[in-house]
Design an enzyme around this catalytic site. Structure first.
Site, PDB file in Angstrom:
ATOM      1  N   PRO A   1       0.792  -0.953  -0.387  1.00  0.00           N
ATOM      2  CG  PRO A   1      -0.246  -1.483   1.940  1.00  0.00           C
ATOM      3  CD  PRO A   1       0.565  -2.266   1.592  1.00  0.00           C
ATOM      4  CD  GLU A   2       2.797   3.279  -3.713  1.00  0.00           C
ATOM      5  OE1 GLU A   2       2.775   4.247  -2.580  1.00  0.00           O
ATOM      6  OE2 GLU A   2       2.995   2.126  -3.699  1.00  0.00           O
TER       7      GLU A   2
ATOM      8  CE  LYS B   1       5.082   3.185   0.806  1.00  0.00           C
ATOM      9  NZ  LYS B   1       6.223   2.880   0.185  1.00  0.00           N
TER      10      LYS B   1
ATOM     11  CB  CYS C   1     -13.769  27.189  32.067  1.00  0.00           C
ATOM     12  SG  CYS C   1     -12.168  27.636  32.443  1.00  0.00           S
TER      13      CYS C   1
ATOM     14  CB  CYS D   1     -13.018  31.759  33.867  1.00  0.00           C
ATOM     15  SG  CYS D   1     -14.007  31.034  32.685  1.00  0.00           S
TER      16      CYS D   1
ATOM     17  CB  CYS E   1     -11.864  27.842  28.534  1.00  0.00           C
ATOM     18  SG  CYS E   1     -12.399  29.511  29.361  1.00  0.00           S
TER      19      CYS E   1
ATOM     20  CB  CYS F   1      -9.220  29.843  29.967  1.00  0.00           C
ATOM     21  SG  CYS F   1     -10.079  30.020  30.494  1.00  0.00           S
TER      22      CYS F   1
HETATM   23 ZN   LIG Z   1     -12.084  29.192  31.586  1.00  0.00          ZN
END
Ligand SMILES: [Zn+2]
Length: 284
Positions: free
Chosen positions: A2-3, A55, A248, A251, A270, A273
């Site tokens: 197979p290639e 391969k 999150c 935050c 997030c 952030c």
């Molecule tokens: Zn965050």
């Protein structure tokens, strides 16, 4: 034979079907493989990525375990739905990797080996792979140069490129970007040096933290679950991966997810952030 591009397409199809999924069953008629599975079961590990390397086909599992296969003349990987009839006789089966949604069957595969990131790095045929994050002689400067050379690539894509740095799977990709407050969809060239170095250091730290669980016995971790938050509660082990819509941990904003470009690897981040600007907030 197979290639390379056949291998690439096979790897890509396998990656789309399997990456991020948990192995529910592993079977092989190759004693070399079953021996490893008995010591450190494949079932329960996350399939982090399936990638071609020349391969070769590399299937990376959580817990620093990599299945390396080569098709030579007659080998092939097939993907089936559970219960679907195979297109080859059972006698030709060498390896079965099953998840909840797919069954990958390797038929007549002549070369199949399990590796750790480090043993893979020592394999001469695979020298063209990038700096191996788990290798003792990992060269951070070389990784830095490799990463910089991918300037017009999205961060999330470049991190999965095993020729840049070898070892990062799809789970860690999202986790690393979060830790460095880097948006996974911005171009690498818009990162400053500190952010680039953060990405490299964090990648190495996360991967190593996952491996140290094997405690020198040569046996990889039992749970197979990577941890990036450092928390022991399994429900709190990751920052963003798999947490779409949840708050999150830093935050409180809602975590988002999106399929990353053509290869459909899901990326989690997030939005607060990791804003989509060149001047992402600096890490602590
Ligand atoms: Zn965050």
């Amino acid at each position: 034979m197979p290639e390379g591009d056949t291998i690439f397409r096979a790897a890509r199809a396998m990656n789309q079907a399997l990456a991020g999924k948990i192995v529910t069953r592993f079977e092989s008629v190759l004693p070399k493989l079953t021996r490893v599975d008995e010591d450190a079961p494949l079932a329960g590990r996350i399939i982090e990525s399936v990638t071609p390397a020349g391969k070769w086909n590399l299937i990376r599992f959580s817990g620093d375990l990599i299945l390396l296969t080569h098709m030579r003349m007659n080998g092939s990987w097939h993907l089936y739905r559970p219960g679907e009839r195979w297109q080859r006789p059972r006698n030709d089966m060498r390896i079965v990797i099953e998840t909840a949604d797919f069954v990958a069957v390797g038929f007549n595969i002549p070369v199949a080996e399990f590796h750790t990131g480090e043993s893979l790095h020592r394999k001469p045929e695979l020298r063209s792979l990038g700096e191996d994050l788990l290798s003792e002689d990992f060269d951070a400067e070389m990784a830095f140069e490799n990463l910089k050379s991918q300037g017009n690539e999205e961060v999330g894509i470049a991190l999965l490129n095993q020729r840049v740095m070898a070892g990062i799977g799809n789970v860690y990709k999202s986790e690393i970007c979060f830790a460095c407050k880097v948006n996974p969809f911005i171009l690498l060239e818009s990162l400053n040096e500190e952010q680039l170095r953060c990405v490299i250091e964090t990648a190495q730290r996360f991967l190593k933290a996952n491996v140290s669980q094997k405690s020198g016995s040569g046996i990889v971790t039992y749970t197979g679950f990577g941890r990036t938050t450092g928390r022991h509660n399994p429900a709190e082990r990751l920052w963003v991966y798999g947490r779409r819509g949840l708050a999150c941990r830093r935050c409180g904003a809602k975590i988002e997810s999106k399929k990353h470009s053509h290869d459909a690897r899901v990326t989690f981040w997030c939005p607060k952030c990791q804003p989509m600007t060149a001047d992402s907030p600096q890490r602590h």
